[in-house]
Each structure stands twice: as structure tokens, then as C-alpha cells.
Write an enzyme that holds these catalytic residues in place. Structure first.
Site, PDB file in Angstrom:
ATOM      1  N   ARG A  38       0.803  -1.225   0.000  1.00  0.00           N
ATOM      2  CA  ARG A  38       0.000   0.000   0.000  1.00  0.00           C
ATOM      3  C   ARG A  38       0.837   1.278   0.000  1.00  0.00           C
ATOM      4  O   ARG A  38       0.338   2.361  -0.248  1.00  0.00           O
ATOM      5  CB  ARG A  38      -0.949  -0.011   1.221  1.00  0.00           C
ATOM      6  CG  ARG A  38      -2.070  -1.015   1.088  1.00  0.00           C
ATOM      7  CD  ARG A  38      -2.723  -1.348   2.418  1.00  0.00           C
ATOM      8  NE  ARG A  38      -1.938  -2.296   3.197  1.00  0.00           N
ATOM      9  CZ  ARG A  38      -2.321  -2.819   4.367  1.00  0.00           C
ATOM     10  NH1 ARG A  38      -3.468  -2.461   4.900  1.00  0.00           N
ATOM     11  NH2 ARG A  38      -1.541  -3.675   5.009  1.00  0.00           N
ATOM     12  N   GLY A 102       1.542 -14.091   5.023  1.00  0.00           N
ATOM     13  CA  GLY A 102       0.623 -13.558   6.023  1.00  0.00           C
ATOM     14  C   GLY A 102       1.220 -13.532   7.423  1.00  0.00           C
ATOM     15  O   GLY A 102       2.240 -14.160   7.692  1.00  0.00           O
ATOM     16  N   ASN A 195      -7.939  -4.043  16.406  1.00  0.00           N
ATOM     17  CA  ASN A 195      -6.786  -4.889  16.718  1.00  0.00           C
ATOM     18  C   ASN A 195      -5.529  -4.106  16.375  1.00  0.00           C
ATOM     19  O   ASN A 195      -5.344  -3.673  15.240  1.00  0.00           O
ATOM     20  CB  ASN A 195      -6.876  -6.167  15.874  1.00  0.00           C
ATOM     21  CG  ASN A 195      -5.590  -6.967  15.916  1.00  0.00           C
ATOM     22  OD1 ASN A 195      -4.857  -6.908  16.906  1.00  0.00           O
ATOM     23  ND2 ASN A 195      -5.323  -7.708  14.853  1.00  0.00           N
ATOM     24  N   ARG A 359      30.283  22.617   6.649  1.00  0.00           N
ATOM     25  CA  ARG A 359      30.307  21.230   6.183  1.00  0.00           C
ATOM     26  C   ARG A 359      31.080  20.347   7.161  1.00  0.00           C
ATOM     27  O   ARG A 359      31.677  20.847   8.111  1.00  0.00           O
ATOM     28  CB  ARG A 359      30.877  21.204   4.767  1.00  0.00           C
ATOM     29  CG  ARG A 359      29.904  21.874   3.769  1.00  0.00           C
ATOM     30  CD  ARG A 359      30.554  22.106   2.429  1.00  0.00           C
ATOM     31  NE  ARG A 359      31.175  20.902   1.932  1.00  0.00           N
ATOM     32  CZ  ARG A 359      32.102  20.879   0.965  1.00  0.00           C
ATOM     33  NH1 ARG A 359      32.495  21.994   0.404  1.00  0.00           N
ATOM     34  NH2 ARG A 359      32.620  19.736   0.576  1.00  0.00           N
ATOM     35  N   ASN A 403      41.291  37.746  11.325  1.00  0.00           N
ATOM     36  CA  ASN A 403      40.185  38.285  10.538  1.00  0.00           C
ATOM     37  C   ASN A 403      40.329  37.844   9.084  1.00  0.00           C
ATOM     38  O   ASN A 403      41.352  38.095   8.455  1.00  0.00           O
ATOM     39  CB  ASN A 403      40.198  39.815  10.625  1.00  0.00           C
ATOM     40  CG  ASN A 403      38.945  40.396  10.007  1.00  0.00           C
ATOM     41  OD1 ASN A 403      37.896  40.470  10.645  1.00  0.00           O
ATOM     42  ND2 ASN A 403      39.044  40.783   8.739  1.00  0.00           N
ATOM     43  N   ALA A 406      36.263  39.673   3.387  1.00  0.00           N
ATOM     44  CA  ALA A 406      35.214  39.246   2.465  1.00  0.00           C
ATOM     45  C   ALA A 406      35.832  38.694   1.188  1.00  0.00           C
ATOM     46  O   ALA A 406      36.799  39.235   0.677  1.00  0.00           O
ATOM     47  CB  ALA A 406      34.318  40.428   2.127  1.00  0.00           C
TER      48      ALA A 406
HETATM   49  C1  UD1 Z   1      -2.793  -6.344  10.665  1.00  0.00           C
HETATM   50  C2  UD1 Z   1      -3.922  -7.170  11.287  1.00  0.00           C
HETATM   51  C3  UD1 Z   1      -5.098  -6.237  11.579  1.00  0.00           C
HETATM   52  C4  UD1 Z   1      -4.647  -5.098  12.478  1.00  0.00           C
HETATM   53  C5  UD1 Z   1      -3.476  -4.374  11.870  1.00  0.00           C
HETATM   54  C6  UD1 Z   1      -2.916  -3.386  12.872  1.00  0.00           C
HETATM   55  C7  UD1 Z   1      -3.683  -9.358  10.248  1.00  0.00           C
HETATM   56  C8  UD1 Z   1      -4.268 -10.332   9.283  1.00  0.00           C
HETATM   57  N1  UD1 Z   1      -4.317  -8.195  10.364  1.00  0.00           N
HETATM   58  O1  UD1 Z   1      -3.271  -5.878   9.419  1.00  0.00           O
HETATM   59  O2  UD1 Z   1      -6.128  -6.967  12.236  1.00  0.00           O
HETATM   60  O3  UD1 Z   1      -5.732  -4.208  12.698  1.00  0.00           O
HETATM   61  O4  UD1 Z   1      -2.416  -5.287  11.539  1.00  0.00           O
HETATM   62  O5  UD1 Z   1      -1.872  -2.617  12.376  1.00  0.00           O
HETATM   63  O6  UD1 Z   1      -2.700  -9.673  10.890  1.00  0.00           O
HETATM   64  N2  UD1 Z   1       4.244  -9.255   7.892  1.00  0.00           N
HETATM   65  C9  UD1 Z   1       5.195 -10.246   7.850  1.00  0.00           C
HETATM   66  N3  UD1 Z   1       4.996 -11.324   7.043  1.00  0.00           N
HETATM   67  C10 UD1 Z   1       3.882 -11.478   6.279  1.00  0.00           C
HETATM   68  C11 UD1 Z   1       2.904 -10.453   6.341  1.00  0.00           C
HETATM   69  C12 UD1 Z   1       3.096  -9.370   7.150  1.00  0.00           C
HETATM   70  O7  UD1 Z   1       6.226 -10.161   8.517  1.00  0.00           O
HETATM   71  O8  UD1 Z   1       3.789 -12.494   5.592  1.00  0.00           O
HETATM   72  C13 UD1 Z   1       4.465  -8.087   8.751  1.00  0.00           C
HETATM   73  C14 UD1 Z   1       4.443  -6.766   7.991  1.00  0.00           C
HETATM   74  O9  UD1 Z   1       5.747  -6.440   7.541  1.00  0.00           O
HETATM   75  C15 UD1 Z   1       3.929  -5.797   9.037  1.00  0.00           C
HETATM   76  C16 UD1 Z   1       3.085  -6.651   9.959  1.00  0.00           C
HETATM   77  O10 UD1 Z   1       3.428  -7.998   9.682  1.00  0.00           O
HETATM   78  O11 UD1 Z   1       5.016  -5.218   9.753  1.00  0.00           O
HETATM   79  C17 UD1 Z   1       1.588  -6.439   9.731  1.00  0.00           C
HETATM   80  O12 UD1 Z   1       1.283  -6.752   8.392  1.00  0.00           O
HETATM   81  P1  UD1 Z   1       0.297  -5.845   7.537  1.00  0.00           P
HETATM   82  O13 UD1 Z   1       0.199  -6.449   6.186  1.00  0.00           O
HETATM   83  O14 UD1 Z   1       0.669  -4.439   7.639  1.00  0.00           O
HETATM   84  O15 UD1 Z   1      -1.080  -6.125   8.304  1.00  0.00           O
HETATM   85  P2  UD1 Z   1      -2.350  -5.166   8.322  1.00  0.00           P
HETATM   86  O16 UD1 Z   1      -3.072  -5.291   7.041  1.00  0.00           O
HETATM   87  O17 UD1 Z   1      -1.991  -3.818   8.771  1.00  0.00           O
HETATM   88 CA    CA Z   2      -0.061  -2.775   9.038  1.00  0.00          CA
END
Ligand code: UD1
Ligand code: CA
Length: 486
Positions: A38, A102, A195, A359, A403, A406
């Protein structure tokens, strides 16, 4: 039961705790593997900066107040190399999530590394304003509730975009589900409790049930949020703790959200500095990194930027439009409008600007004046010396009470190498002098205005390095008379 390990107060090497992993009940896992689609940026989300530091650095800094860095596990994936390089000096451990499937999958990836701990706190690399006190409150609540999963929640003014936490009944600590924004039913759109993406887990039940996560959702991902229902259905206790300050748990999914957090963080920094006696006019116009330190009775005018490891003493004034980065200013320094100061050191009572460029490796001595359109690089300027107008001083050493007129230029570069200019104490360099380095000007010497100095000048001498002026009487009048005839 106490959450913290018996404190390892002995500073033996190796750390006695690490010899007995079973004694380590709490680790912090930070999810930072995601791409941040995003953001529409080529740079990984957690590397984007707010308050002058990458998002992930803020999270690690807070986590490090709760557990030792060796008990912090950062899950990296997208641009893992760059992410690790950006924070590796913090001493944390890294876990590789090769494919980002995820948040549930991210935590599952950490299973082997963290199974030895009794509890996990899971933080998000993109929720950077979280304070250590809030992490500690979550930890304590999670333990006191004897929960398998504890969700940190909040009720921000605008809950759109976040998952919503559904309690078993209003006011109950117990949770039945977390519903992602995209999966909300029309009635659930009114749910206000979000959350935060920050959780406490008991490791046993978490890893017992995590393999049951499914990908039957809008993104086809393993959602960590689904653990709430999985655990509750398995008869485990799932509870929620509402954070007292919703701002702390705001996430940064877009550049606009990130800049909102940047503003919050900088205002927080400004408030902290003002509480210590610093006056900051119109703090919303300033850009002050959280790493900056300023002494009391210093005044910061609007539209000033103070960046990096800058330290400013007391009773200073930084006038509008100046940008100061990684620099040290002693007490009583006045920086007038629109100066750029990078990696420089300024001693007590010095006066800089307006429109001065200092600098790296510039060292301005006590009470020295460096004025309009003067550029200084790798140069030490002694106590009380002055270069008030239009000069370039590079690779030089200038004594005290000297001094610089300029238009003085140190010609430090011959096209291949840099050379040094040494100017003693009490020297007077007349306007528009060209000092061709390497060259040395002795104590108390004078350099005539307009000189090109190619040889060293002895102490107390006058150097004139220009051709003599000749006046041709009536030349102009004669010429005019001639041209009017033709
Ligand atoms: C997530 C929560 C949502 C919550 C929100 C708060 C889930 C499914 N949803 O959504 O309920 O309200 O955070 O901010 O968890 N990440 C990984 N590996 C992955 C995917 C993500 O390390 O495979 C990390 C991302 O880098 C990020 C964090 O997990 O730092 C959260 O992921 P993101 O995709 O931002 O989740 P949200 O859509 O914000
Ligand atoms: Ca997030």
C-alpha cells in the site's frame, strides 16, 4: 508465577541465561517481512523513516526496554538484507520468512527459534509509536489473565482499515474473534475496538494450534488474527487489553499514515524538549528528530530542522530556516537565519550566519563569527576569529583573533589532491585574497586585499600578491572626446 527470568545479574560471558534456554520465559517477535504494497514504494515498509529513524528501529528500541536484544526475534523477508543491515547493530536476532504468506505464517516461521520461551509478545514492525510502558502493561495483563492469547486493542477516532476485536460480551475481557476490515458484515462496521496487531501468546497453545490456520480470506493469506477464534474454540482463554493512548498503536500502511505518525512523534519530541526548558516557537513547523538533545533556555524558531545526533547546549538561539544535522553546539551559540550545518562542532558563544554553510569536520572556536555566505569545510577556526562575508575556507587551520576578509578563498584543490592552508593567530587577510594551498601565513601577518598568495608569509609580514595599479590621467575624457567626433 513470575514472568521475568531470575535476573541474570552476573555479567559473565557467556550469558548464563543462554546456557539454560528453559529458563527464558519471554521473547519478543517483531513481524517485519512484509513488502508494504500500500506504500507504492520500492523500499521495504519498515525501512521508511519517521522521526529520522526507520519504523523498525522505533519498535526495536521500545522492545529493548522490555527484554534483552538477544531475546528479540525480527522476522525479515522482503529486502531482508537491507532490513537486517539497518538494524543489526541493535543486537537482535533475525528469522527469515522466505515467502510472505501472512502474519500467521510469519509467526509460524519463528516456531523453532522461540519454542523454548514460555511466552511471546508479538509486535508489528509498522506500529512504531508503541511505548515500552504499553508493552509492559500488555505483558503483565497477559500473565495475570493466564491467557493463551492477549490482544492489545484501541478505540481510535477512525477505526477504518483495522481488524475489529469482538468481545464475548460488552465489557468482558474475553474475545471471541478478530474480524479483518474486508470481512466485516454491515452490522460489524460500527465496531470501534481495533486490533493493534500486537499480542501476547503462551507459546504452547499458539504452536499447538497455529497449523490449523487457513487461507480462506480476502488476501489468501494465513492471518494471525484467526488465532483468536482457533484458540477460543479450543477452550483456551483469549482476552483483550485496551491501550490507554490509541495514538501509540496506529499503524503505517500508507505514506500519508506514516507522515501522520511522523508528526505525532516529532510533536512528542518537541513536548519532551519543552518540558526541559527549551522554547520551540510553532513546534508544528519544526522537524526535530527524536535523537536530538537541547539544553534549557535555548530558543528554536519556526521552520528549523534539527536532525540526527545533534546536541545543542543551553542559552542558544536557532533562527528560522536553519538545518542542523549531526552537529554539536556548545552553550550561547547564535545561529542566524538559513544556515546549513552538517557534522560540525561549534564552541561556546559563536555566532553563525545568516546563510552560512558549515560542512563536515568544521570546528568553530569560542566566540568566533562566521557570517553571510561563508562556506567552511574540514577547517578549524580559533577563538574569536571572524570570517563575516562571502568566503570559502576548506582544509584549513585558522588561529585565534584572526580576521578573514570578504571574498577570501582557500584554493585547496589542484584538480588531483587537496592541500592545507595554515593561518596563524592575529592574522589579517584582506578582502578577496586567494590563498593557493599548500600555504602558511604566520602569526600577526597581513595579506593585502586582492592578493593571490602562492608562497608562505612570515610572521608579522605584509604580503602583497597583486600587480601595481597604474592611473592614466585624462584617458577617459580623451576617449569620449574622440568618439563624439567620429
Ligand atoms: C494487521 C492485522 C489487523 C490489524 C493491523 C494493525 C492481520 C491479518 N491483520 O493488518 O487486524 O488491525 O495489523 O496494524 O494480521 N508481515 C510479515 N509477514 C507477512 C505479512 C506481514 O512479517 O507475511 C508483517 C508486515 O511487515 C507488518 C506486519 O506484519 O510489519 C503487519 O502486516 P500488515 O500487512 O501491515 O497487516 P495489516 O493489514 O496492517
Ligand atoms: Ca499494518
Amino acid at each position: 508465577m513470575s514472568l521475568l527470568p531470575e535476573p541474570c545479574s552476573l555479567t559473565l560471558f557467556p550469558d548464563p541465561c543462554s546456557l539454560y534456554p528453559a529458563f527464558m520465559p519471554l521473547a519478543i517477535v517483531i513481524m517485519a517481512a512484509g513488502k508494504g504494497t500500500r506504500l507504492k514504494s520500492r523500499r521495504a515498509k519498515v525501512l521508511h523513516e519517521i522521526g529520522g529513524r526507520p519504523l523498525l528501529r522505533h519498535v526495536i528500541a521500545s522492545a529493548s526496554q522490555i527484554v534483552s536484544p538477544s531475546d528479540i526475534y525480527v522476522i525479515v523477508g522482503h529486502q531482508a538484507g537491507a532490513v537486517e543491515a539497518a538494524v543489526k547493530d541493535a543486537g537482535v536476532r533475525f528469522i527469515h520468512q522466505q515467502e510472505q504468506r501472512g502474519t500467521g505464517h510469519a509467526v509460524q516461521t519463528a516456531a523453532e527459534a522461540v519454542r523454548q520461551y514460555e511466552h511471546l509478545l508479538v509486535l508489528s514492525g509498522d506500529v512504531p509509536l508503541l511505548k515500552p510502558e504499553t508493552i509492559a502493561a500488555l505483558r503483565d495483563f497477559h500473565i495475570a489473565q493466564q491467557a493463551a492469547m492477549t490482544i492489545l486493542t484501541a478505540a481510535p477516532a477512525n477505526p477504518t482499515g483495522y481488524g475489529r476485536v469482538l468481545r464475548k460480551s460488552p465489557g468482558s475481557p474475553e474475545v471471541k474473534a478478530i474480524v479483518e476490515q474486508k470481512a466485516l458484515t454491515p452490522e460489524q462496521h460500527g465496531e470501534r475496538e481495533i486490533n493493534s496487531g500486537i499480542y501476547g501468546f503462551r507459546t504452547g497453545p499458539l504452536f499447538e494450534h497455529i497449523s490449523k490456520l487457513k487461507t480462506d480470506n480476502a488476501h489468501g493469506e494465513y492471518y494471525l488474527t484467526d488465532m483468536a477464534t482457533l484458540l477460543a474454540d479450543a477452550g483456551e482463554r483469549v482476552v483483550a487489553l485496551e491501550a490507554s493512548n490509541p495514538i501509540e498503536v496506529l499503524g503505517a500502511n500508507t505514506i500519508a499514515e506514516m507522515m501522520d505518525l511522523d508528526r505525532e512523534l516529532r510533536l512528542d519530541t518537541a513536548r519532551r524538549l519543552m518540558a526541559r526548558g527549551v522554547t520551540i516557537f510553532r513546534p508544528e513547523t519544526t522537524v526535530i528528530d527524536s535523537t536530538v538533545e537541547i539544553g534549557p533556555d535555548t530558543v528554536i524558531e519556526p521552520f528549523v530542522q534539527l536532525l540526527g545526533e545533534t546536541k545543542i547546549g543551553k542559552d542558544c538561539r536557532i533562527r528560522s530556516y536553519s538545518v542542523i544535522e549531526n552537529s554539536m553546539l556548545a552553550d550561547n551559540v547564535l545561529v542566524r537565519q538559513a544556515c546549513i550545518i552538517v557534522s560540525a562542532h561549534i564552541e561556546i558563544g559563536a555566532l553563525i550566519g545568516p546563510f552560512t554553510h558549515l560542512r563536515p569536520e568544521s570546528h568553530i572556536g569560542e566566540g568566533a563569527h562566521i557570517g553571510n555566505f561563508v562556506e567552511v569545510k574540514k577547517t578549524r577556526i580559533g577563538k574569536g576569529s571572524k570570517a563575516n562575508h562571502l568566503a570559502y575556507l576548506g582544509d584549513s587551520e585558522i588561529g585565534s583573533g584572526t580576521n578573514i576578509g570578504a571574498g577570501t578563498i582557500t584554493c585547496n584543490y589542484d584538480g588531483v589532491n587537496k592541500h592545507r592552508t595554515l593561518i596563524g593567530d592575529g592574522v589579517f587577510v584582506g578582502s578577496n585574497a586567494t590563498l593557493v594551498a599548500p600555504v602558511e601565513i604566520g602569526n600577526g601577518a597581513y595579506v593585502a586585499a586582492g592578493s593571490a598568495i602562492t608562497e608562505s608569509v612570515p610572521q608579522n609580514a605584509l604580503a602583497i600578491g597583486r600587480s601595481r595599479q597604474t592611473n592614466k590621467p585624462d584617458w577617459a575624457a580623451t576617449r569620449r572626446a574622440k568618439s563624439s567626433k567620429s
